[in-house]
Design a protein around this motif. Structure first.
Motif, PDB file in Angstrom:
ATOM      1  N   THR A 403      -0.635 -15.884  -9.697  1.00 35.17           N
ATOM      2  CA  THR A 403      -1.606 -15.217  -9.014  1.00 35.17           C
ATOM      3  C   THR A 403      -1.056 -14.302  -7.981  1.00 35.17           C
ATOM      4  O   THR A 403      -1.450 -13.024  -7.971  1.00 35.17           O
ATOM      5  CB  THR A 403      -2.849 -16.053  -8.334  1.00 35.17           C
ATOM      6  N   PHE A 404      -0.038 -14.695  -7.291  1.00 34.56           N
ATOM      7  CA  PHE A 404       0.544 -13.938  -6.227  1.00 34.56           C
ATOM      8  C   PHE A 404       1.936 -13.686  -6.604  1.00 34.56           C
ATOM      9  O   PHE A 404       2.804 -14.657  -6.920  1.00 34.56           O
ATOM     10  CB  PHE A 404       0.453 -14.702  -4.832  1.00 34.56           C
ATOM     11  N   SER A 405       2.616 -12.411  -6.289  1.00 35.53           N
ATOM     12  CA  SER A 405       4.007 -12.292  -6.723  1.00 35.53           C
ATOM     13  C   SER A 405       4.587 -12.400  -5.346  1.00 35.53           C
ATOM     14  O   SER A 405       4.080 -12.864  -4.289  1.00 35.53           O
ATOM     15  CB  SER A 405       3.975 -10.901  -7.033  1.00 35.53           C
ATOM     16  N   ALA A 406       5.984 -12.321  -5.174  1.00 39.37           N
ATOM     17  CA  ALA A 406       6.740 -12.461  -4.004  1.00 39.37           C
ATOM     18  C   ALA A 406       6.256 -11.231  -3.113  1.00 39.37           C
ATOM     19  O   ALA A 406       6.427 -11.605  -1.731  1.00 39.37           O
ATOM     20  CB  ALA A 406       8.165 -12.436  -4.432  1.00 39.37           C
ATOM     21  N   GLY A 407       6.123 -10.262  -3.431  1.00 35.25           N
ATOM     22  CA  GLY A 407       5.578  -9.262  -2.585  1.00 35.25           C
ATOM     23  C   GLY A 407       4.347  -9.441  -1.859  1.00 35.25           C
ATOM     24  O   GLY A 407       4.047  -9.235  -0.859  1.00 35.25           O
ATOM     25  N   SER A 408       3.347  -9.866  -2.918  1.00 33.31           N
ATOM     26  CA  SER A 408       2.266 -10.304  -2.393  1.00 33.31           C
ATOM     27  C   SER A 408       2.034 -11.282  -1.307  1.00 33.31           C
ATOM     28  O   SER A 408       1.402 -11.354  -0.258  1.00 33.31           O
ATOM     29  CB  SER A 408       1.321 -10.811  -3.717  1.00 33.31           C
ATOM     30  N   VAL A 413       1.372 -13.058   4.074  1.00 32.02           N
ATOM     31  CA  VAL A 413       2.304 -13.798   5.476  1.00 32.02           C
ATOM     32  C   VAL A 413       2.141 -12.901   6.617  1.00 32.02           C
ATOM     33  O   VAL A 413       2.029 -13.420   7.706  1.00 32.02           O
ATOM     34  CB  VAL A 413       3.521 -14.411   5.074  1.00 32.02           C
ATOM     35  N   SER A 414       2.908 -11.670   6.337  1.00 34.19           N
ATOM     36  CA  SER A 414       2.894 -10.831   7.406  1.00 34.19           C
ATOM     37  C   SER A 414       1.491 -10.393   8.149  1.00 34.19           C
ATOM     38  O   SER A 414       1.260 -10.481   9.349  1.00 34.19           O
ATOM     39  CB  SER A 414       3.688  -9.511   6.913  1.00 34.19           C
ATOM     40  N   ALA A 415       0.584 -10.228   7.243  1.00 34.30           N
ATOM     41  CA  ALA A 415      -0.819 -10.067   7.907  1.00 34.30           C
ATOM     42  C   ALA A 415      -1.396 -11.196   8.868  1.00 34.30           C
ATOM     43  O   ALA A 415      -1.887 -11.057   9.885  1.00 34.30           O
ATOM     44  CB  ALA A 415      -1.631  -9.723   6.894  1.00 34.30           C
ATOM     45  N   LEU A 416      -1.154 -12.501   7.990  1.00 37.18           N
ATOM     46  CA  LEU A 416      -1.327 -13.529   8.904  1.00 37.18           C
ATOM     47  C   LEU A 416      -0.660 -13.729  10.389  1.00 37.18           C
ATOM     48  O   LEU A 416      -1.318 -14.042  11.392  1.00 37.18           O
ATOM     49  CB  LEU A 416      -1.002 -14.801   8.060  1.00 37.18           C
ATOM     50  N   VAL A 417       0.617 -13.092  10.360  1.00 36.88           N
ATOM     51  CA  VAL A 417       1.284 -13.456  11.552  1.00 36.88           C
ATOM     52  C   VAL A 417       0.764 -12.326  12.730  1.00 36.88           C
ATOM     53  O   VAL A 417       0.701 -12.615  13.874  1.00 36.88           O
ATOM     54  CB  VAL A 417       3.042 -13.137  11.225  1.00 36.88           C
ATOM     55  N   LEU A 418       0.619 -11.267  12.326  1.00 35.85           N
ATOM     56  CA  LEU A 418      -0.069 -10.031  12.976  1.00 35.85           C
ATOM     57  C   LEU A 418      -1.556 -10.409  13.428  1.00 35.85           C
ATOM     58  O   LEU A 418      -1.957 -10.487  14.544  1.00 35.85           O
ATOM     59  CB  LEU A 418      -0.259  -8.765  12.123  1.00 35.85           C
ATOM     60  N   ILE A 419      -2.284 -11.085  12.587  1.00 38.71           N
ATOM     61  CA  ILE A 419      -3.723 -11.471  13.192  1.00 38.71           C
ATOM     62  C   ILE A 419      -3.587 -12.580  14.142  1.00 38.71           C
ATOM     63  O   ILE A 419      -4.278 -12.610  15.024  1.00 38.71           O
ATOM     64  CB  ILE A 419      -4.533 -11.927  11.726  1.00 38.71           C
ATOM     65  N   ALA A 420      -2.620 -13.387  13.911  1.00 36.47           N
ATOM     66  CA  ALA A 420      -2.380 -14.721  14.959  1.00 36.47           C
ATOM     67  C   ALA A 420      -2.123 -14.164  16.175  1.00 36.47           C
ATOM     68  O   ALA A 420      -2.448 -14.465  17.240  1.00 36.47           O
ATOM     69  CB  ALA A 420      -1.253 -15.503  14.427  1.00 36.47           C
ATOM     70  N   GLY A 421      -1.050 -13.045  16.226  1.00 40.03           N
ATOM     71  CA  GLY A 421      -0.824 -12.290  17.495  1.00 40.03           C
ATOM     72  C   GLY A 421      -1.911 -11.874  18.121  1.00 40.03           C
ATOM     73  O   GLY A 421      -2.074 -11.747  19.301  1.00 40.03           O
ATOM     74  N   LEU A 422      -2.725 -11.024  17.257  1.00 41.82           N
ATOM     75  CA  LEU A 422      -3.962 -10.407  18.027  1.00 41.82           C
ATOM     76  C   LEU A 422      -4.708 -11.433  18.486  1.00 41.82           C
ATOM     77  O   LEU A 422      -5.126 -11.291  19.629  1.00 41.82           O
ATOM     78  CB  LEU A 422      -4.703  -9.742  16.816  1.00 41.82           C
ATOM     79  N   ILE A 423      -4.952 -12.546  17.790  1.00 38.01           N
ATOM     80  CA  ILE A 423      -6.161 -13.399  18.310  1.00 38.01           C
ATOM     81  C   ILE A 423      -5.505 -14.001  19.792  1.00 38.01           C
ATOM     82  O   ILE A 423      -6.212 -14.485  20.495  1.00 38.01           O
ATOM     83  CB  ILE A 423      -6.298 -14.498  17.089  1.00 38.01           C
ATOM     84  N   PHE A 424      -4.133 -14.453  19.620  1.00 36.44           N
ATOM     85  CA  PHE A 424      -3.572 -14.931  20.749  1.00 36.44           C
ATOM     86  C   PHE A 424      -3.597 -13.959  22.103  1.00 36.44           C
ATOM     87  O   PHE A 424      -4.109 -14.688  23.154  1.00 36.44           O
ATOM     88  CB  PHE A 424      -2.273 -15.151  20.737  1.00 36.44           C
ATOM     89  N   GLY A 425      -3.472 -12.743  21.884  1.00 34.98           N
ATOM     90  CA  GLY A 425      -3.647 -11.571  23.187  1.00 34.98           C
ATOM     91  C   GLY A 425      -5.059 -11.579  23.374  1.00 34.98           C
ATOM     92  O   GLY A 425      -5.335 -11.487  24.511  1.00 34.98           O
TER      93      GLY A 425
END
Length: 452
Positions: A403-408, A413-425
């Motif tokens: 269902t998910f390729s390596a690029g997906s 994962v990149s989106a989750l990291v950015l969202i986590a940083g936004l929520i932390f800030g």
């Protein structure tokens, strides 16, 4: 507990015969099969219920041991509902020369001390048991494999079948020069039920299907410490196939070995490229002759476990070398990343599998074969309706591309990291509070009198 039992069963099957015992009248706990057979009488007979592929794993699948659904199989329900039942294994064949062998209900005669209900596979074995087990009173049933019980008639049938199979295998091996017939157009279906020229009819023991629209030839060449790859896509319009008896072997059930031999011939010249540079070529009339070995295990999975490249050759261009591969066999280690795998009851559909690489006469070069637009299943689907009587593929299909390729996954994962940083800030900003007082609490407070 079930996992431990299954693992134990796997190793026990390598050294012994599996058996499931059940009875409604007699306590059989702890009594070995040999002792029960020696004490068999016409009043308390022993009934061996056998098929060639019986294992405890096969029984577990029929009994739905790995799901919450209740068992619907007659034999599985009979064992479960019996007053006494257990599993055993024994290292040697059980002597049953005086047994009455039953291959149909019409051959049954009462009064024997030992009966053998011999089925060709689980379904026929179950049908015999359902028809006859109720007629044999006070019996002890023993589910086991055909090889576990020695009787002249069953062993003679086994030897004849083995001799015939060996003869067929030898006649179709490349060393004998037995010719394959035809140069049939693609798509390729094995067994070739759709080919009116071959007139291959479905048989009860053929339980697998393969569909193919083309292949890709991938060349791997080792240069110093690096690996270089070049590939050529060969569509079905540039291929024909031949067929010989014995090119397909299907196990009786989902456990066992399944073999497909692909005898492909190029009808046009092809060129393999590394990026946009020519790397190798193959000529019209060249063969791509490969055998796929698929194994279904007792855990309910099947996968490509080996392959043999009977013949394939390339002519190198530029920095690429010419190489030829003949009768090169590889095993599970080399095929584990092919993505040709699924579970029992499901077909595999794949736009293009990973290439499986074979050694050549040049140690620095390997030839890889990938299947293009293929579908494989280790069973047949038949329907009583007239227009669906021919074997066909199931609708329960698994794609080799997840269902998910390596690029997906990288994007997720990149989106989750950015969202986590936004929520932390955001949480940090929300926690900022104004000081209650701006003066030093140790000093005297400033008092401002306000007069009217």
């Amino acid at each position: 507990m079930r996992v431990l039992f299954t693992v134990f069963s796997l190793f026990a099957a390598c050294y012994a015969y599996d058996a499931v015992l059940f009875s409604n009248q007699r306590e059989i706990g702890g009594l070995p099969v040999e002792q029960l057979v020696k004490g068999a009488t016409a009043e308390e007979p022993i009934v061996f219920i056998v098929n060639p592929d019986f294992t405890l794993g096969q029984f577990s699948v029929k009994a739905n041991a790995y799901s919450a659904e209740p068992a619907t199989d007659f034999l599985a329900k009979s064992v479960k509902n019996s007053n006494f039942h257990e599993s055993q294994y024994f290292p040697h064949q059980i002597e049953a020369s005086s047994a009455q062998v039953l291959t149909s209900s019409a051959s049954y005669k009462s009064g024997a001390a030992i009966y053998i209900l011999a089925g060709e596979e689980w379904t026929s074995m179950e049908q015999l048991a359902e028809e006859l087990i109720s007629k044999i009173d006070n019996s002890i049933g023993i589910l086991t494999s055909t090889d576990a019980v020695y009787h002249e008639s069953t062993n003679r049938v086994k030897r004849v079948a083995t001799d015939e199979f060996d003869a067929a295998s030898n006649s179709n091996s490349p060393s004998t020069g037995s010719p394959a017939t035809g140069a049939f157009p693609f798509p390729l279906v094995l067994p070739p039920y759709n080919n009116t020229n071959l007139k291959v009819a479905p048989e009860a023991n053929l339980t697998c299907l393969l569909y193919l629209e083309g292949v890709s030839v991938v060349v791997q060449q080792k240069n110093d410490k690096t690996l270089a790859y070049a590939a050529a896509f060969v569509p079905g319009s540039n291929l024909t196939y031949a067929y010989a008896d014995g090119d397909v072997k299907c196990a009786k059930g989902t456990i066992g070995e399944f073999i497909f031999r692909l005898r492909l011939t190029l009808t046009q010249d092809i060129k393999g490229k590394q990026f946009n540079t020519d790397a190798f070529s193959m000529k019209s009339g060249d063969l791509i002759d490969v055998t796929l070995n698929i194994t279904g295990d007792i855990f309910g999975y099947w996968q490509l476990s080996g392959a043999t490249l009977h013949e394939a050759a390339i002519t190198g261009t530029g920095a690429y070398k010419s190489a030829k591969s003949q009768e090169q066999t590889i095993g599970e280690v080399e095929t584990r990343y092919s993505k040709i795998n699924s579970v029992a009851g499901w077909a595999l559909a794949c736009g293009q599998t990973q290439a499986v690489f074979f050694p050549t006469d040049d140690q620095t070069v390997k030839i890889g074969i990938a299947l293009v637009n293929t579908q494989i299943q280790t069973f047949n689907i038949r329907n009583p309706d007239a227009w669906l009587k021919a074997p066909h593929f199931t609708l329960q299909t698994e794609d080799c591309t997840g269902t998910f390729s390596a690029g997906s996954w990288m994007g997720i994962v990149s989106a989750l990291v950015l969202i986590a940083g936004l929520i932390f800030g955001y949480v940090m900003l929300q926690s900022v509070q104004t000081m209650d007082r701006f003066d030093d609490p140790k000093q005297k407070q400033i008092v401002i009198n306000v007069r009217e």
